[in-house]
Design an enzyme around this catalytic site. Structure first.
Site, PDB file in Angstrom:
ATOM      1  N   ARG A  76       0.809  -1.226   0.000  1.00  0.00           N
ATOM      2  CA  ARG A  76       0.000   0.000   0.000  1.00  0.00           C
ATOM      3  C   ARG A  76       0.839   1.272   0.000  1.00  0.00           C
ATOM      4  O   ARG A  76       0.609   2.171  -0.807  1.00  0.00           O
ATOM      5  CB  ARG A  76      -0.933   0.035   1.214  1.00  0.00           C
ATOM      6  CG  ARG A  76      -2.220  -0.703   1.028  1.00  0.00           C
ATOM      7  CD  ARG A  76      -2.607  -1.357   2.313  1.00  0.00           C
ATOM      8  NE  ARG A  76      -1.619  -2.376   2.619  1.00  0.00           N
ATOM      9  CZ  ARG A  76      -1.691  -3.630   2.128  1.00  0.00           C
ATOM     10  NH1 ARG A  76      -2.696  -3.996   1.412  1.00  0.00           N
ATOM     11  NH2 ARG A  76      -0.731  -4.515   2.385  1.00  0.00           N
ATOM     12  N   THR A  77       1.779   1.373   0.933  1.00  0.00           N
ATOM     13  CA  THR A  77       2.503   2.639   1.083  1.00  0.00           C
ATOM     14  C   THR A  77       3.306   2.921  -0.179  1.00  0.00           C
ATOM     15  O   THR A  77       3.261   4.032  -0.728  1.00  0.00           O
ATOM     16  CB  THR A  77       3.411   2.582   2.329  1.00  0.00           C
ATOM     17  OG1 THR A  77       2.654   2.049   3.415  1.00  0.00           O
ATOM     18  CG2 THR A  77       3.915   3.960   2.692  1.00  0.00           C
TER      19      THR A  77
ATOM     20  N   LYS B  12      27.110  -3.523  -1.532  1.00  0.00           N
ATOM     21  CA  LYS B  12      28.586  -3.439  -1.573  1.00  0.00           C
ATOM     22  C   LYS B  12      29.125  -2.782  -0.316  1.00  0.00           C
ATOM     23  O   LYS B  12      30.314  -2.499  -0.215  1.00  0.00           O
ATOM     24  CB  LYS B  12      29.019  -2.623  -2.794  1.00  0.00           C
ATOM     25  CG  LYS B  12      28.531  -3.165  -4.122  1.00  0.00           C
ATOM     26  CD  LYS B  12      28.865  -2.174  -5.246  1.00  0.00           C
ATOM     27  CE  LYS B  12      27.994  -2.408  -6.457  1.00  0.00           C
ATOM     28  NZ  LYS B  12      27.979  -1.244  -7.361  1.00  0.00           N
TER      29      LYS B  12
ATOM     30  N   ARG C 116      11.069   3.927   3.755  1.00  0.00           N
ATOM     31  CA  ARG C 116      10.707   2.941   4.790  1.00  0.00           C
ATOM     32  C   ARG C 116      11.978   2.189   5.154  1.00  0.00           C
ATOM     33  O   ARG C 116      12.708   1.724   4.265  1.00  0.00           O
ATOM     34  CB  ARG C 116       9.651   1.961   4.281  1.00  0.00           C
ATOM     35  CG  ARG C 116       9.415   0.813   5.261  1.00  0.00           C
ATOM     36  CD  ARG C 116       8.246  -0.047   4.900  1.00  0.00           C
ATOM     37  NE  ARG C 116       6.992   0.671   5.105  1.00  0.00           N
ATOM     38  CZ  ARG C 116       5.790   0.129   4.983  1.00  0.00           C
ATOM     39  NH1 ARG C 116       5.678  -1.146   4.653  1.00  0.00           N
ATOM     40  NH2 ARG C 116       4.701   0.841   5.185  1.00  0.00           N
TER      41      ARG C 116
ATOM     42  N   HIS D 199       4.584   5.635  11.713  1.00  0.00           N
ATOM     43  CA  HIS D 199       4.115   5.525  10.325  1.00  0.00           C
ATOM     44  C   HIS D 199       3.148   6.705  10.116  1.00  0.00           C
ATOM     45  O   HIS D 199       1.930   6.530  10.040  1.00  0.00           O
ATOM     46  CB  HIS D 199       3.416   4.180  10.124  1.00  0.00           C
ATOM     47  CG  HIS D 199       3.209   3.778   8.695  1.00  0.00           C
ATOM     48  ND1 HIS D 199       3.347   4.649   7.626  1.00  0.00           N
ATOM     49  CD2 HIS D 199       2.837   2.585   8.144  1.00  0.00           C
ATOM     50  CE1 HIS D 199       3.081   4.004   6.505  1.00  0.00           C
ATOM     51  NE2 HIS D 199       2.780   2.754   6.787  1.00  0.00           N
TER      52      HIS D 199
END
Ligand code: CP
Length: 301
Positions: A49-50, A78, A99, A127
């Site tokens: 969703r986000t 890396k 996120r 959130h």
């Protein structure tokens, strides 16, 4: 607002302004122009969703995106530091949506780069864009944010959405019921804050006895991925299963919200009742994220 990192940084005035803007965008009362702007969508943790609602929001505004889902195809593999990754991305993008698994990573990003940063979830912490779309959903279904009785159910310790939402609602004289297994209760720093503000909350394990009082029941998933020991998850995974039967006798205005994804905590028979609002809630996320981007980038309309 330069960044959106935590609901603790967002005033009631900002909340009402963003809700008003989302409403104007949804109802096509304004046309926002993001032409020529680029948003970087950095998802170090999984998301449906986000991630995709931000992508939809940017494209609906006329802007563009580039994105990552996990680090496999990036130079993080890396050994590049988060700081160097962010600095580099900020040379390309006008806005960073991130996120990350680590609590505080979004705050760190905001302190590292010059472009606006939106926290799309940092570990078990916050959130805020979910809280804003939750508030928009509550306002749309109840006509107000003031004086509501709201039950938050499930994993209140590890689920970040309930942390942001309870902080956001604490300025609207909400009466809270917090239903969770005993060791997944709302963190003390959240309840201490509610105590300071004189907000009523009651912690319980069984939600049945207060169902008839609720305007909103906000259900959350038990956060399997955040348990160190799988057996501990197995013990609590079926603590709450919301059935059609449980909803008998609720108020007429009552709605079930869930940030999603769900596992089994709401049975699919509930989806076809007038109380289910979780998919519309996900849709509201597009309008609210358009509003947040508009505000942070000071876009014209
Ligand atoms: N509500 C929410 O954050 O969903 P995703 O994890 O799918 O983005």
């Amino acid at each position: 607002m330069k960044h959106l990192i935590s609901m603790q940084d967002v005033s009631t005035k900002d909340i009402m302004k963003l809700i008003d803007l989302a409403d104007k965008i949804e109802n096509k009362k304004i046309n926002v122009d993001m032409t020529g702007k680029l948003a970087a969508l950095l998802f170090f943790e999984p998301s449906t969703r986000t991630h995709f609602s931000f992508e939809t929001a940017v494209k609906k505004l006329g802007g563009n995106t580039f994105s990552m889902s996990g680090t496999n195809s990036t130079s993080v593999k890396k050994g590049e530091t988060l700081s160097d990754t962010l600095m580099t991305i900020s040379m390309y993008a006008d806005l960073i949506v991130m996120r990350h698994i680590i609590e505080g990573a979004a705050r760190f990003a905001a302190e590292t780069v010059d472009v606006p940063v939106i926290n799309a979830g940092d570990g078990t912490n916050q959130h805020p864009t979910q809280a804003m779309l939750d508030l928009y959903s509550i306002k749309k279904t109840q006509g107000t944010l003031e004086n509501l009785t709201i039950g938050l159910i499930g994993d209140l310790r590890l689920g970040r959405t309930v942390h942001s939402l309870s902080q956001a609602l604490s300025d609207f004289n909400t009466k809270f019921y917090f239903a969770s297994p005993s060791h997944l209760q709302m963190p003390k720093y959240i309840t201490d804050d509610l105590d300071k503000k004189g907000i009523h909350y009651q912690e319980l394990e069984d939600i049945k006895e207060v169902m008839h009082e609720l305007d909103i029941m906000y259900v959350t998933r038990i956060q399997k991925e955040r348990f160190a020991v799988l057996e501990d998850y197995e013990k609590v995974k079926d603590s709450y299963i919301i059935t059609k039967k449980l909803l008998e006798g609720v108020k007429n205005n009552f709605k079930v919200l869930h940030p999603l994804p769900r596992v089994n905590e709401i049975t699919t028979e509930v989806d076809n009742t007038k109380y289910a609002y979780y998919f519309q809630q996900a849709k509201n996320g597009v309008y609210m994220r358009q509003a947040i981007i508009t505000e942070l980038l000071n876009l014209k309309y």
